[in-house]
Design an enzyme around this catalytic site. Structure first.
Site, short mmCIF file in Angstrom:
data_model
loop_
_atom_site.label_atom_id
_atom_site.label_comp_id
_atom_site.label_asym_id
_atom_site.label_seq_id
_atom_site.Cartn_x
_atom_site.Cartn_y
_atom_site.Cartn_z
N THR A 124 0.65 -1.29 0.08
CA THR A 124 0.06 -0.13 0.09
C THR A 124 0.69 1.40 -0.08
O THR A 124 1.78 1.33 0.53
CB THR A 124 -1.12 0.17 1.20
OG1 THR A 124 -1.73 -1.24 1.25
CG2 THR A 124 -1.88 1.22 1.32
N GLY A 129 -3.95 3.16 -2.09
CA GLY A 129 -4.79 2.41 -1.49
C GLY A 129 -4.92 1.19 -1.96
O GLY A 129 -3.74 0.37 -2.28
N SER A 130 -6.15 0.71 -2.53
CA SER A 130 -6.12 -0.70 -2.87
C SER A 130 -5.97 -0.78 -4.39
O SER A 130 -5.62 -1.83 -5.02
CB SER A 130 -7.62 -1.20 -2.79
OG SER A 130 -7.98 -0.87 -1.65
N GLU A 244 -4.18 -14.43 -1.95
CA GLU A 244 -5.25 -15.43 -1.80
C GLU A 244 -5.07 -16.01 -0.36
O GLU A 244 -6.01 -16.21 0.45
CB GLU A 244 -5.28 -16.61 -2.96
CG GLU A 244 -5.46 -15.99 -4.25
CD GLU A 244 -5.58 -16.94 -5.25
OE1 GLU A 244 -5.55 -18.25 -4.91
OE2 GLU A 244 -5.25 -16.74 -6.40
N ARG A 247 -5.67 -13.39 2.36
CA ARG A 247 -7.34 -13.33 2.57
C ARG A 247 -7.93 -14.45 3.30
O ARG A 247 -8.77 -14.02 4.20
CB ARG A 247 -7.88 -12.83 1.00
CG ARG A 247 -7.67 -11.69 0.65
CD ARG A 247 -8.05 -11.44 -0.80
NE ARG A 247 -7.91 -10.07 -1.12
CZ ARG A 247 -7.57 -9.41 -2.45
NH1 ARG A 247 -7.53 -10.31 -3.51
NH2 ARG A 247 -6.98 -8.43 -2.74
N HIS A 341 -23.90 -7.35 26.36
CA HIS A 341 -23.26 -6.87 27.73
C HIS A 341 -23.44 -5.61 28.31
O HIS A 341 -23.41 -5.00 29.36
CB HIS A 341 -21.58 -6.77 27.47
CG HIS A 341 -20.88 -8.25 27.49
ND1 HIS A 341 -21.02 -9.09 26.45
CD2 HIS A 341 -20.25 -8.49 28.47
CE1 HIS A 341 -20.16 -10.06 26.63
NE2 HIS A 341 -19.78 -9.92 27.95
N GLU A 366 -6.11 -6.23 3.65
CA GLU A 366 -5.97 -7.28 2.62
C GLU A 366 -7.07 -6.90 1.40
O GLU A 366 -7.65 -7.90 0.79
CB GLU A 366 -6.03 -8.58 3.05
CG GLU A 366 -5.03 -9.56 2.54
CD GLU A 366 -3.69 -9.44 3.19
OE1 GLU A 366 -2.80 -10.16 2.97
OE2 GLU A 366 -3.53 -8.26 3.75
N GLU A 370 -15.04 -3.63 -0.20
CA GLU A 370 -15.80 -2.96 -1.58
C GLU A 370 -14.85 -3.43 -2.45
O GLU A 370 -15.31 -3.86 -3.78
CB GLU A 370 -15.55 -1.17 -1.45
CG GLU A 370 -16.75 -0.45 -0.47
CD GLU A 370 -16.41 -1.05 0.96
OE1 GLU A 370 -17.31 -0.93 1.81
OE2 GLU A 370 -15.13 -1.02 1.58
#
Length: 389
Positions: A124, A129-130, A244, A247, A341, A366, A370
């Site tokens: 990152t 970002g992604s 993979e 995640r 609680h 990860e 979205e």
């Protein structure tokens, strides 16, 4: 449930005992103080946790992906940060196993297996970002008296375990002019050194104890042999495969948080009374417990399915589904635990407030959920087109 051999079930039971005996009694104090869990990390090394993905001849014996997920869940049940301490490490180990040269494997895997060297990945960037294809960190080749080297410049952010990592899998651009952009991206296996600065630890809502840092590279030099594999331009595809297992690991972390929240809620609902009876007997609370257990069981089945798919081959669709569903489930269960609680759920003297702070990490980590939905939709279309020829 996870499908494990007898030996693997014994390993998971050992980790579960470690969590109950060593982790739970100290997790709240360490987490509130944001203290690095050095003693617990050392214990995890001794147990072989950092070598779970590394087979012989470099490690003792690699476990299956379902077993790895089950161990991750147990660690996260005790304290999610401990599972985070070995997440990126495992991704790097898998990258080396799948794409590394034999020289790279022989150099790094034995020390990764024992935890002597801890590994992390640096993907990152502050402005990306992604969108990993938009990364700006560059590595240019340069001939020197010491041979051909890469000269790295750029910035990374939200890098977990950065201060304690002796090996970083750095995603960077080795060909800025490549089209499409992903063809110019490579992974370098780098070590701390001149020009590589861990600039600061980022403050966080949860996920305490384990650092998440900003990294800066200013004319950092590393040998050309640091390139993962044999060829430049393959780093994006390599990292997508690595993510993979990443995640699946994040999904299993979510299961651990959800399981801890459910266990605490079940115990509290039997101990706490109102209007003359245990609160679980009130329909509203009983419904919460029923839904929490049902949703968590469904999420665990999906994670186990993704783990089996990973063992069988590629699991980009299934890992994304598992991460998406398990993380959203953990967030809901953590909130419901606070509801059960009541005022105590908002108190720092109870662990449920920590679960509520830790759960959002799995939603945004990860690859945000979205992004996961976008990935899932694309894979569904691709598989449908493939099925129809």
């Amino acid at each position: 449930m996870y499908e494990l051999s007898d030996d693997e079930a014994e390993i998971v039971a050992l980790v579960r005992e470690f969590v109950d005996r060593e982790v739970k009694p100290v997790a709240r104090e360490l987490e509130h103080a944001n203290t690095y869990p050095r003693d617990l990390i050392e214990a995890m090394k001794q147990m072989g946790v950092f070598g779970l993905a590394i087979p012989q001849p470099w490690g003792e014996a690699a476990v299956s992906t379902p077993c790895y997920a089950a161990i991750t869940e147990e660690l996260s049940r005790g304290w999610m940060s401990l599972a985070g301490a070995m997440g990126g490490h495992t991704v790097v180990a898998k990258l080396l196993l799948t794409y590394g040269t034999r020289a790279q494997q022989d150099r790094w895997l034995p020390r990764l297996a024992t935890g002597e060297v801890r590994a992390t990945m640096a993907l990152t960037e502050p402005g990306g970002g992604s969108d990993l294809q938009a990364l700006r960190t560059t590595a240019r080749r340069e001939n020197t008296d010491d041979g051909e080297q890469y000269v790295v410049s750029g910035t990374k952010t939200w890098i977990s375990n950065a201060r304690h990592a002796g090996l970083v899998a750095l995603l960077c651009r080795t060909d800025p002019g490549a089209q499409p952009a992903h063809r110019g991206i490579s992974i370098l296996l780098i070590e701390p050194g001149p020009g590589f600065t861990v600039s600061r630890d980022l403050p966080k809502l949860g996920y305490k104890g384990v650092e998440s840092c900003e990294l800066s590279f200013q004319d950092y030099r590393t040998p050309v042999a640091s390139l993962l594999g044999e060829s430049e331009g393959e780093g994006f595809a390599q990292m997508m495969r690595g993510l993979e297992i990443g995640r699946i690991q994040v999904a299993a972390r979510a299961l651990g948080v959800g399981q801890a929240a459910l266990e605490d809620s079940l115990r509290y609902a039997q101990e706490r009374e109102s209007f003359g009876k245990p609160i679980w007997q009130h329909q509203s609370i009983g419904n919460y417990l029923a839904d929490m257990a049902t949703q968590l069981t469904a999420a665990r089945q999906l994670v186990a399915y993704a783990a089996r798919c990973y063992e069988a081959g590629r699991a980009d669709l299934e890992a994304g589904m598992a991460k998406l569903f398990a993380s959203e489930t953990a967030m809901k269960i953590a909130l419901d635990a606070v509801r059960i609680h009541g005022g105590y759920g908002y108190s720092t003297e109870f662990d449920v407030e920590r679960y509520f702070r830790d759960a959002p990490l799995m939603i945004v980590g990860e690859g945000t959920n979205e992004i996961q939905r976008t990935v899932i939709a694309r894979q569904l279309i691709a598989r449908d087109r493939g099925a129809r020829g």
